[in-house]
Design a protein around this motif. Structure first.
Motif, PDB file in Angstrom:
ATOM      1  N   LEU A  48      38.012   0.104  17.995  1.00  0.00           N
ATOM      2  CA  LEU A  48      38.100   0.404  16.563  1.00  0.00           C
ATOM      3  C   LEU A  48      36.719   0.642  15.964  1.00  0.00           C
ATOM      4  N   SER A  49      35.749  -0.125  16.424  1.00  0.00           N
ATOM      5  CA  SER A  49      34.378   0.072  15.947  1.00  0.00           C
ATOM      6  C   SER A  49      33.914   1.497  16.242  1.00  0.00           C
ATOM      7  N   PHE A  50      34.098   1.933  17.475  1.00  0.00           N
ATOM      8  CA  PHE A  50      33.660   3.274  17.848  1.00  0.00           C
ATOM      9  C   PHE A  50      34.489   4.356  17.162  1.00  0.00           C
ATOM     10  N   LEU A  51      35.776   4.106  16.975  1.00  0.00           N
ATOM     11  CA  LEU A  51      36.630   5.074  16.291  1.00  0.00           C
ATOM     12  C   LEU A  51      36.160   5.280  14.850  1.00  0.00           C
ATOM     13  N   PHE A  52      35.968   4.190  14.114  1.00  0.00           N
ATOM     14  CA  PHE A  52      35.565   4.321  12.723  1.00  0.00           C
ATOM     15  C   PHE A  52      34.131   4.811  12.573  1.00  0.00           C
ATOM     16  N   LEU A  53      33.264   4.427  13.487  1.00  0.00           N
ATOM     17  CA  LEU A  53      31.911   4.990  13.485  1.00  0.00           C
ATOM     18  C   LEU A  53      31.972   6.508  13.685  1.00  0.00           C
ATOM     19  N   SER A  54      32.815   6.930  14.605  1.00  0.00           N
ATOM     20  CA  SER A  54      32.952   8.363  14.884  1.00  0.00           C
ATOM     21  C   SER A  54      33.524   9.121  13.698  1.00  0.00           C
ATOM     22  N   LEU A  55      34.573   8.581  13.107  1.00  0.00           N
ATOM     23  CA  LEU A  55      35.189   9.248  11.959  1.00  0.00           C
ATOM     24  C   LEU A  55      34.224   9.366  10.788  1.00  0.00           C
ATOM     25  N   TYR A  56      33.554   8.271  10.473  1.00  0.00           N
ATOM     26  CA  TYR A  56      32.627   8.293   9.340  1.00  0.00           C
ATOM     27  C   TYR A  56      31.445   9.224   9.623  1.00  0.00           C
ATOM     28  N   THR A  57      30.926   9.174  10.830  1.00  0.00           N
ATOM     29  CA  THR A  57      29.803  10.028  11.196  1.00  0.00           C
ATOM     30  C   THR A  57      30.205  11.496  11.143  1.00  0.00           C
ATOM     31  N   PHE A  58      31.389  11.804  11.639  1.00  0.00           N
ATOM     32  CA  PHE A  58      31.892  13.182  11.635  1.00  0.00           C
ATOM     33  C   PHE A  58      32.043  13.703  10.217  1.00  0.00           C
ATOM     34  N   GLU A  59      32.654  12.903   9.352  1.00  0.00           N
ATOM     35  CA  GLU A  59      32.931  13.338   7.983  1.00  0.00           C
ATOM     36  C   GLU A  59      31.707  13.300   7.079  1.00  0.00           C
ATOM     37  N   SER A  60      30.977  12.205   7.087  1.00  0.00           N
ATOM     38  CA  SER A  60      29.921  12.015   6.097  1.00  0.00           C
ATOM     39  C   SER A  60      28.525  12.402   6.567  1.00  0.00           C
ATOM     40  N   VAL A  61      28.186  12.022   7.779  1.00  0.00           N
ATOM     41  CA  VAL A  61      26.838  12.310   8.259  1.00  0.00           C
ATOM     42  C   VAL A  61      26.726  13.768   8.697  1.00  0.00           C
ATOM     43  N   PHE A  62      27.683  14.244   9.487  1.00  0.00           N
ATOM     44  CA  PHE A  62      27.634  15.607  10.020  1.00  0.00           C
ATOM     45  C   PHE A  62      28.471  16.595   9.219  1.00  0.00           C
ATOM     46  N   GLN A  63      29.215  16.107   8.236  1.00  0.00           N
ATOM     47  CA  GLN A  63      30.055  16.932   7.371  1.00  0.00           C
ATOM     48  C   GLN A  63      30.911  17.921   8.161  1.00  0.00           C
ATOM     49  N   ARG A  64      31.559  17.389   9.184  1.00  0.00           N
ATOM     50  CA  ARG A  64      32.476  18.135  10.066  1.00  0.00           C
ATOM     51  C   ARG A  64      31.817  19.263  10.861  1.00  0.00           C
ATOM     52  N   ASN A  65      30.523  19.262  10.944  1.00  0.00           N
ATOM     53  CA  ASN A  65      29.810  20.335  11.633  1.00  0.00           C
ATOM     54  C   ASN A  65      29.076  19.778  12.848  1.00  0.00           C
ATOM     55  N   ILE A  66      29.795  19.634  13.962  1.00  0.00           N
ATOM     56  CA  ILE A  66      29.165  19.119  15.181  1.00  0.00           C
ATOM     57  C   ILE A  66      29.168  20.137  16.317  1.00  0.00           C
ATOM     58  N   ARG A  67      29.652  21.304  16.046  1.00  0.00           N
ATOM     59  CA  ARG A  67      29.812  22.316  17.101  1.00  0.00           C
ATOM     60  C   ARG A  67      28.546  22.488  17.934  1.00  0.00           C
ATOM     61  N   THR A  68      27.411  22.619  17.302  1.00  0.00           N
ATOM     62  CA  THR A  68      26.159  22.831  18.039  1.00  0.00           C
ATOM     63  C   THR A  68      25.352  21.545  18.194  1.00  0.00           C
ATOM     64  N   ARG A  69      25.908  20.421  17.695  1.00  0.00           N
ATOM     65  CA  ARG A  69      25.166  19.155  17.728  1.00  0.00           C
ATOM     66  C   ARG A  69      25.995  18.013  18.316  1.00  0.00           C
ATOM     67  N   ARG A  70      26.788  18.309  19.297  1.00  0.00           N
ATOM     68  CA  ARG A  70      27.661  17.280  19.885  1.00  0.00           C
ATOM     69  C   ARG A  70      26.875  16.131  20.511  1.00  0.00           C
TER      70      ARG A  70
END
Length: 131
Positions: A48-70
């Motif tokens: 759950l820690s990794f799931l929520f870290l991933s979701l928050y990072t995807f939405e807020s830190v990377f703003q759904r733009n990870i295509r070139t920054r995986r």
């Protein structure tokens, strides 16, 4: 959005982790929960820690733009959790609630239990300065 991970990010993660690790680490309920928590529940908390870290990072830190920054995306999540893990261990050690030598499994469980909310604090503070 910055495309690298720098010293400022590390400090932000440390401060965010510390901000939530301190009050929870002083809680006897957290110590007791960690002692009695079955291993499968511990794995669930870790997941759950990794799931929520991933979701928050995807939405807020990377703003759904990870295509070139995986790689940066994945490394930021792992790094945030690892830093949080060590911050929590340090706090527990400083209050003499990390029985690493006498009860290493209890020590690990306490770190994982407290790292779940602390890791969220870490990643939230890390996201404050993103454009």
């Amino acid at each position: 959005m910055k495309s690298s991970f720098n010293f400022e990010d590390i400090i932000q993660i440390c401060v965010g982790a510390f901000a939530l690790a301190v009050p929870i680490s002083f809680s006897e309920e957290a110590w007791q929960l960690a002692q009695t928590l079955p291993f499968t529940n511990l794995l669930l908390l870790l997941s759950l820690s990794f799931l929520f870290l991933s979701l928050y990072t995807f939405e807020s830190v990377f703003q759904r733009n990870i295509r070139t920054r995986r790689l940066l995306f994945v490394s930021r999540i792992i790094f945030a959790y690892v830093i949080t893990f060590f911050i929590v261990a340090l706090v527990l050690l400083s209050i003499n609630k990390l029985p690493l030598l006498t009860e290493p499994l209890v020590a690990l469980k306490r770190i994982v239990v407290i790292s779940m909310p602390a890791s969220m604090g870490a990643i939230i503070v890390d996201s404050f300065d993103k454009e």
